[in-house]
Design an enzyme around this catalytic site. Sequence first.
Site, PDB file in Angstrom:
ATOM      1  N   ARG A 146      51.994  21.381 -36.539  1.00  0.00           N
ATOM      2  CA  ARG A 146      51.330  21.791 -37.764  1.00  0.00           C
ATOM      3  C   ARG A 146      50.275  22.839 -37.418  1.00  0.00           C
ATOM      4  NH1 ARG A 146      51.557  16.091 -37.755  1.00  0.00           N
ATOM      5  NH2 ARG A 146      52.873  15.195 -39.405  1.00  0.00           N
ATOM      6  N   LYS A 171      47.607  14.237 -38.304  1.00  0.00           N
ATOM      7  CA  LYS A 171      47.564  13.927 -39.732  1.00  0.00           C
ATOM      8  C   LYS A 171      47.482  12.432 -39.993  1.00  0.00           C
ATOM      9  CE  LYS A 171      50.287  14.729 -43.940  1.00  0.00           C
ATOM     10  NZ  LYS A 171      51.509  15.351 -44.481  1.00  0.00           N
ATOM     11  N   HIS A 246      53.987  26.614 -42.718  1.00  0.00           N
ATOM     12  CA  HIS A 246      54.592  25.296 -42.503  1.00  0.00           C
ATOM     13  C   HIS A 246      56.116  25.380 -42.400  1.00  0.00           C
ATOM     14  CE1 HIS A 246      54.018  20.970 -42.336  1.00  0.00           C
ATOM     15  NE2 HIS A 246      55.053  20.809 -43.145  1.00  0.00           N
ATOM     16  N   ARG A 249      57.621  24.970 -39.046  1.00  0.00           N
ATOM     17  CA  ARG A 249      57.858  23.568 -38.646  1.00  0.00           C
ATOM     18  C   ARG A 249      59.207  23.100 -39.170  1.00  0.00           C
ATOM     19  NH1 ARG A 249      55.075  18.768 -37.226  1.00  0.00           N
ATOM     20  NH2 ARG A 249      55.370  16.990 -38.606  1.00  0.00           N
ATOM     21  N   HIS A 280      55.589  12.247 -36.984  1.00  0.00           N
ATOM     22  CA  HIS A 280      55.815  11.497 -38.215  1.00  0.00           C
ATOM     23  C   HIS A 280      55.491  10.025 -37.999  1.00  0.00           C
ATOM     24  CE1 HIS A 280      58.839  14.709 -39.812  1.00  0.00           C
ATOM     25  NE2 HIS A 280      57.596  14.978 -40.155  1.00  0.00           N
ATOM     26  N   TYR A 289      64.389  16.569 -43.470  1.00  0.00           N
ATOM     27  CA  TYR A 289      64.917  17.814 -42.935  1.00  0.00           C
ATOM     28  C   TYR A 289      66.440  17.867 -42.971  1.00  0.00           C
ATOM     29  CZ  TYR A 289      60.176  18.415 -41.240  1.00  0.00           C
ATOM     30  OH  TYR A 289      58.814  18.541 -41.170  1.00  0.00           O
TER      31      TYR A 289
END
Length: 312
Positions: A146, A171, A246, A249, A280, A289
């Site tokens: 990120r 995050k 982003h 990513r 994640h 994705y």
Amino acid sequence: MTGLGEAAEDYLAMRRALGFTLVGEARLLMRLVNYCHARECEHLTTELMLDWATEPGPRAHSAGTYYQGRKLAVARNFARHLQILDPVTEVPPGDLLTARAPKLIPHLFTPEQVQALMRAAARITPPLKASTWSTLIGLLAVTGMRSGEACRLDHDHVDLDQATLLIANTKFGKTRQVFLHPSTIAALRRYTDLRDRCCPNPATSAFFVSARGGRLNVSQVAPLFATLLDATGITAAPGRRRPRPHDLRHSFAVATLIDFHHDGAPVEPRLPVLSTWLGHVDPKSTYHYLHAAPQLLTLAAQRIDDHERSRS
């Protein structure tokens, strides 16, 4: 009302202990508590929460029903928790104002487009700024980090001898290690050499520094990225939004999944590895994705067909 506020704080503390950051959710929840306080309501009711979720305001007007649904989802989750402590608490039905985020199709950058962005960044002046942004874009593209994670990197997070990055306090409050290709190490060495010559006494421990020697602010990434898009002529497909940082990513994740398919080995057992790499919380986030590129769906369908033929 102090009871509602204390219950909200306890609820947030409990969820944060499980690894959730809850920045936006905490803000909305405390707005709900203040809304109840202003109306001298001691218990949460479905009507009260619905009125709060649908109250007029600038954000409600611009974001529409999605924002209303998100607000009610925050209230609903808190109400479920509160109902254990206060049985008269009502929990809004799950199908009331469901929060469905608009499906945003990411721009998948090709290697050629990434190189074009890096070349455009390298033309920025002064040289330190050019090297910082060119190297940052390249690192985002080859690691799937990120933007904020890259801006928060410190000197001691980057081990060029061991070819690793330590991505700390991400995050979701997690820390992970990312391994780097020799070509990436070479690029980072070139950057550190120039950085240390141009800025021998930086005012920060950051790995990536601004032209003035300070830490990069993540808020600077999107505007400069937009300038580079204009310089390279990279545009979105008709009907889609403008590419974002982003999306680098997304592009990394999709390219990795395509490589998984081309390897011929089962993909699902390898998804947890990609999830860990991307930071994640669980593999479910990585499944997003799978739908980002038609090529992925085609490869998945082809593998299913091949599997069915092998059984017949």
